[in-house]
Scaffold this motif. Structure first.
Motif, PDB file in Angstrom:
ATOM      1  N   LEU A 110       9.651  -3.578  15.296  1.00 30.64           N
ATOM      2  CA  LEU A 110      10.887  -4.298  14.968  1.00 30.64           C
ATOM      3  C   LEU A 110      10.610  -5.571  14.182  1.00 30.64           C
ATOM      4  O   LEU A 110      11.395  -5.976  13.333  1.00 30.64           O
ATOM      5  N   LEU A 111       9.457  -6.189  14.470  1.00 28.08           N
ATOM      6  CA  LEU A 111       9.059  -7.393  13.753  1.00 28.08           C
ATOM      7  C   LEU A 111       9.083  -7.160  12.239  1.00 28.08           C
ATOM      8  O   LEU A 111       9.387  -8.062  11.455  1.00 28.08           O
ATOM      9  N   GLY A 112       8.760  -5.930  11.859  1.00 25.48           N
ATOM     10  CA  GLY A 112       8.737  -5.588  10.437  1.00 25.48           C
ATOM     11  C   GLY A 112      10.052  -5.839   9.731  1.00 25.48           C
ATOM     12  O   GLY A 112      10.084  -6.112   8.535  1.00 25.48           O
ATOM     13  N   MET A 113      11.149  -5.770  10.476  1.00 24.01           N
ATOM     14  CA  MET A 113      12.452  -5.966   9.835  1.00 24.01           C
ATOM     15  C   MET A 113      12.700  -7.437   9.500  1.00 24.01           C
ATOM     16  O   MET A 113      13.584  -7.752   8.731  1.00 24.01           O
ATOM     17  N   LEU A 114      11.905  -8.330  10.113  1.00 23.95           N
ATOM     18  CA  LEU A 114      12.096  -9.765   9.852  1.00 23.95           C
ATOM     19  C   LEU A 114      11.322 -10.252   8.631  1.00 23.95           C
ATOM     20  O   LEU A 114      11.600 -11.307   8.098  1.00 23.95           O
ATOM     21  N   ILE A 115      10.313  -9.463   8.220  1.00 23.38           N
ATOM     22  CA  ILE A 115       9.455  -9.924   7.132  1.00 23.38           C
ATOM     23  C   ILE A 115      10.136  -9.657   5.792  1.00 23.38           C
ATOM     24  O   ILE A 115      10.474  -8.517   5.495  1.00 23.38           O
ATOM     25  N   PRO A 116      10.393 -10.704   4.998  1.00 24.89           N
ATOM     26  CA  PRO A 116      11.037 -10.484   3.704  1.00 24.89           C
ATOM     27  C   PRO A 116      10.089  -9.725   2.783  1.00 24.89           C
ATOM     28  O   PRO A 116       9.062 -10.255   2.388  1.00 24.89           O
ATOM     29  N   ASN A 117      10.411  -8.457   2.474  1.00 24.96           N
ATOM     30  CA  ASN A 117       9.375  -7.609   1.871  1.00 24.96           C
ATOM     31  C   ASN A 117       8.980  -7.977   0.452  1.00 24.96           C
ATOM     32  O   ASN A 117       7.891  -7.649   0.050  1.00 24.96           O
TER      33      ASN A 117
ATOM     34  N   ALA B  18       2.472   6.179  11.937  1.00 21.84           N
ATOM     35  CA  ALA B  18       3.444   5.125  11.628  1.00 21.84           C
ATOM     36  C   ALA B  18       2.828   3.758  11.867  1.00 21.84           C
ATOM     37  O   ALA B  18       3.026   2.830  11.073  1.00 21.84           O
ATOM     38  N   PHE B  19       2.038   3.651  12.922  1.00 25.59           N
ATOM     39  CA  PHE B  19       1.512   2.347  13.282  1.00 25.59           C
ATOM     40  C   PHE B  19       0.474   1.858  12.279  1.00 25.59           C
ATOM     41  O   PHE B  19       0.449   0.685  11.923  1.00 25.59           O
ATOM     42  N   ILE B  20      -0.356   2.766  11.796  1.00 28.43           N
ATOM     43  CA  ILE B  20      -1.363   2.386  10.793  1.00 28.43           C
ATOM     44  C   ILE B  20      -0.663   1.908   9.512  1.00 28.43           C
ATOM     45  O   ILE B  20      -0.995   0.866   8.951  1.00 28.43           O
ATOM     46  N   LEU B  21       0.332   2.663   9.067  1.00 27.27           N
ATOM     47  CA  LEU B  21       1.069   2.241   7.873  1.00 27.27           C
ATOM     48  C   LEU B  21       1.724   0.885   8.091  1.00 27.27           C
ATOM     49  O   LEU B  21       1.735   0.028   7.204  1.00 27.27           O
ATOM     50  N   PHE B  22       2.262   0.708   9.292  1.00 23.25           N
ATOM     51  CA  PHE B  22       2.918  -0.561   9.600  1.00 23.25           C
ATOM     52  C   PHE B  22       1.921  -1.723   9.524  1.00 23.25           C
ATOM     53  O   PHE B  22       2.193  -2.747   8.905  1.00 23.25           O
ATOM     54  N   LEU B  23       0.753  -1.526  10.128  1.00 27.84           N
ATOM     55  CA  LEU B  23      -0.271  -2.576  10.069  1.00 27.84           C
ATOM     56  C   LEU B  23      -0.717  -2.813   8.632  1.00 27.84           C
ATOM     57  O   LEU B  23      -0.873  -3.947   8.197  1.00 27.84           O
ATOM     58  N   ALA B  24      -0.889  -1.734   7.870  1.00 24.70           N
ATOM     59  CA  ALA B  24      -1.419  -1.855   6.511  1.00 24.70           C
ATOM     60  C   ALA B  24      -0.424  -2.508   5.558  1.00 24.70           C
ATOM     61  O   ALA B  24      -0.829  -3.214   4.634  1.00 24.70           O
ATOM     62  N   PHE B  25       0.873  -2.277   5.758  1.00 23.92           N
ATOM     63  CA  PHE B  25       1.846  -2.750   4.775  1.00 23.92           C
ATOM     64  C   PHE B  25       2.738  -3.883   5.268  1.00 23.92           C
ATOM     65  O   PHE B  25       3.573  -4.375   4.510  1.00 23.92           O
TER      66      PHE B  25
END
Lengths: 275, 294
Positions: A110-117, B18-25
């Motif tokens: 979910l943290l990923g949604m906070l990062i301005p891509n 999914a988790f590896i891609l998430f960490l990588a990107f």
């Protein structure tokens, strides 16, 4: 008096619709006109005669067809892969019995949604160069898949959580393993959510501009938004032909939207509210 | 039951891709951005020099950088004080009409699914000084032509209008969904007590939709900090940097003039500014609009 009161909101709303829709109409009209002079002398009106020359020129000379197919294939492939990965993760996190690890994994995603891509554009460019895949379609597919994962997980996990546990219990008693459970029970039940997420991901990939603009330089590999910008820069004196190019890039999305608007609206609003 | 769903191998296998891609990107790029922001790296050469906070000092001393920050702020102010009131008004109007509700809802959302790049091109044509729609409409009222995108007094506002045109409908649909989920009885009871339509809208509906309005404001702030493609396509930051936002400023330095380290420091600043605004907003405003249960 009551009738007047009832029409006032419609006057405002119709005015708004006009502002939304007229630009499209303007471009469609312009795309049938023969040259700039024709557009300038009669900007609001219908074209004198219907000729598809601009469309043929845009499709053939400006390689809109190539860009179109690139976008289509990248968009579909990336959307499918991100859904597969997101569904696997969602299944593990919501249905398998590892509650503590699952909670951590889910929160991290979910943290990923906070990062301005777009602030990650440069580091991702660096990764692509290290992997030596700049200027290949892989350079877009990988980040597109990764980018779609947080949103897809939010929607798919919420949907899977709402599935009743009894079906799984019955399936396990019948001898299914957890992988079998995922493939034969959970995925078929999750299809409605998967369809929604697929459309949202596909549209996101279809529309993406920044990465596509900086990671690909080979003209034959470009996607539609980037190709269109190049096309405008090359033909920016011929507005009639440019209009035809715009129509090509807008119509497919409009068709998808016309068919699936309920699902698109529902998916996008659900995702943004929960995010 | 527990055995089938407690298979550690399957669990790990299902989470990893999914988790590896998430960490990588997501995670790894954040760390490399922070690391590179302390270097004078050009993005190509092998040797990397660490220069401490020099990049940040330079950014803070650059007038053009603050200009780009100011334009991000314009994006935020425009959406909060012009778009949000319009969103609320149009949502209330759509919620209260009986006919054409579906048409309005479907049509207003349409621009939001379109590519920002293509919308930038489309509006570039509309803003064309010689035969664009905008000047033709002005001409009907006897107003002389405006050089929308090449006049530095008008370029920023032109972009803000285009951005609003693209996204207003998206938020209307969200607010509309919230309005339509309010139980009818509340409104009917107020109507029986003699409240006018305006009173019902401001005293009943509006307070009930404040949580979703708060989300809309949050999302437009996040969107304002992300804005880049629309500027790149319409003006490339010009004329004379008057439409630069932080993201386009970053791209210009990092990719066009090969100052990768400096570009990364701008990326970090975008990230930090976004977090600061978000936290400030949450603490100062969002906390006061508590969730309401019916």
């Amino acid at each position: 008096m009551r009738a007047i009161k009832k029409t006032i909101p419609h006057i405002f709303l119709m005015g708004y619709l006009l502002i939304i829709l007229y630009p499209f109409l303007f471009v469609v009209f312009s795309s049938f006109k023969t040259n700039n002079q024709d557009i300038a002398s009669n900007p609001f009106g219908l074209p004198g005669s219907i000729s598809f020359d601009n469309y043929v020129n845009a499709w053939v000379n400006a390689k809109i067809s190539t860009y179109f197919l690139n976008s289509l294939y990248i968009g579909i492939l990336a959307a499918c892969v991100s859904i597969l990965f997101a569904a696997m993760l969602s299944f593990a996190v919501t249905r398998m019995r590892y509650n503590k690890i699952s909670a951590i994994v889910f929160q991290l995603i979910l943290l990923g949604m906070l990062i301005p891509n777009n602030s990650l554009l440069l580091p991702i460019y660096g990764i692509m160069r290290k992997l030596d895949i700049l200027d290949t379609h892989m350079a877009l597919i990988l980040p597109y898949v990764a980018n779609a994962i947080p949103f897809s997980v939010v929607i798919l996990a919420a949907f899977m959580r709402s599935l009743p546990g009894e079906i799984e219990e019955a399936a396990v008693i019948d001898g299914l393993s957890s992988a079998g459970l995922f493939a034969r029970i959970i995925i078929p039940l999750t299809i409605p959510a998967i369809v929604t997420v697929f459309i949202i991901n596909f549209l996101g990939n279809w529309n993406e501009f920044l990465l596509a603009n900086y990671f690909l330089s080979n003209d034959a590999l470009k996607t539609l938004p980037v190709g269109m910008v190049g096309f405008r820069d090359a033909y920016n004196t011929n507005y009639a032909q440019m209009s035809a190019g715009i129509v090509f890039s807008v119509v497919p999305v409009m068709i998808i939207y016309a068919i699936l608007q309920e699902q698109i609206i529902e998916g996008v609003t659900a995702g943004s509210v929960k995010g | 039951m527990n055995k089938a769903l407690r298979n550690p191998l399957i669990y790990v296998l299902f989470i990893l891709p999914a988790f590896i891609l998430f960490l990588a990107f997501f995670i790894y790029p954040v760390f490399t951005a922070v690391n590179n922001s302390f270097t004078s790296w050009n993005g190509i050469s092998k040797n990397v020099h660490y220069i401490g906070f020099d990049n940040y000092v330079q950014a803070f001393n650059d007038l053009a950088f603050w200009k780009s920050v100011r334009n991000n702020v314009y994006f935020i102010l425009f959406s909060c004080f012009i778009q949000v009131p319009l969103i609320i008004i149009f949502s209330l109007l759509i919620a209260n009409v009986k006919r054409f509700k579906g048409l309005y809802k479907t049509a207003v959302f349409m621009p939001s699914i379109m590519s920002t790049a293509v919308i930038g091109i489309l509006w570039g044509f509309i803003y064309n000084p010689d035969f664009g729609l905008a000047n033709e409409v002005l001409g009907l009222f006897g107003v002389s032509p405006v050089y929308w995108l090449s006049d530095k007094n008008w370029a920023m506002i032109s972009i803000l209008i285009t951005n609003a045109w693209q996204w207003t409908g998206f938020y209307i649909v969200m607010v509309l969904a919230a309005i339509l989920s309010i139980p009818k009885e509340l409104d009917e009871a107020a109507a029986i007590d003699g409240a006018t339509g305006f009173q019902r809208a401001t005293k009943i509906t509006l307070p009930l939709i404040m949580p979703i309005v708060s989300v809309v404001i949050m999302l437009s702030i996040a969107g304002a900090m992300k804005a880049a493609d629309i500027v790149l396509v319409m003006t490339k930051g010009g004329p004379a940097g008057s439409t630069d936002v932080m993201a386009t400023y970053m791209i210009r330095y990092a990719i066009t003039s090969f100052r990768h380290g400096f570009g990364n420091s701008i990326a970090v600043l975008i990230f930090v500014f976004t977090i600061i605004i978000t936290v400030l907003y949450q603490v100062l405003i969002a906390k006061r609009t508590e969730r309401i249960e019916y």
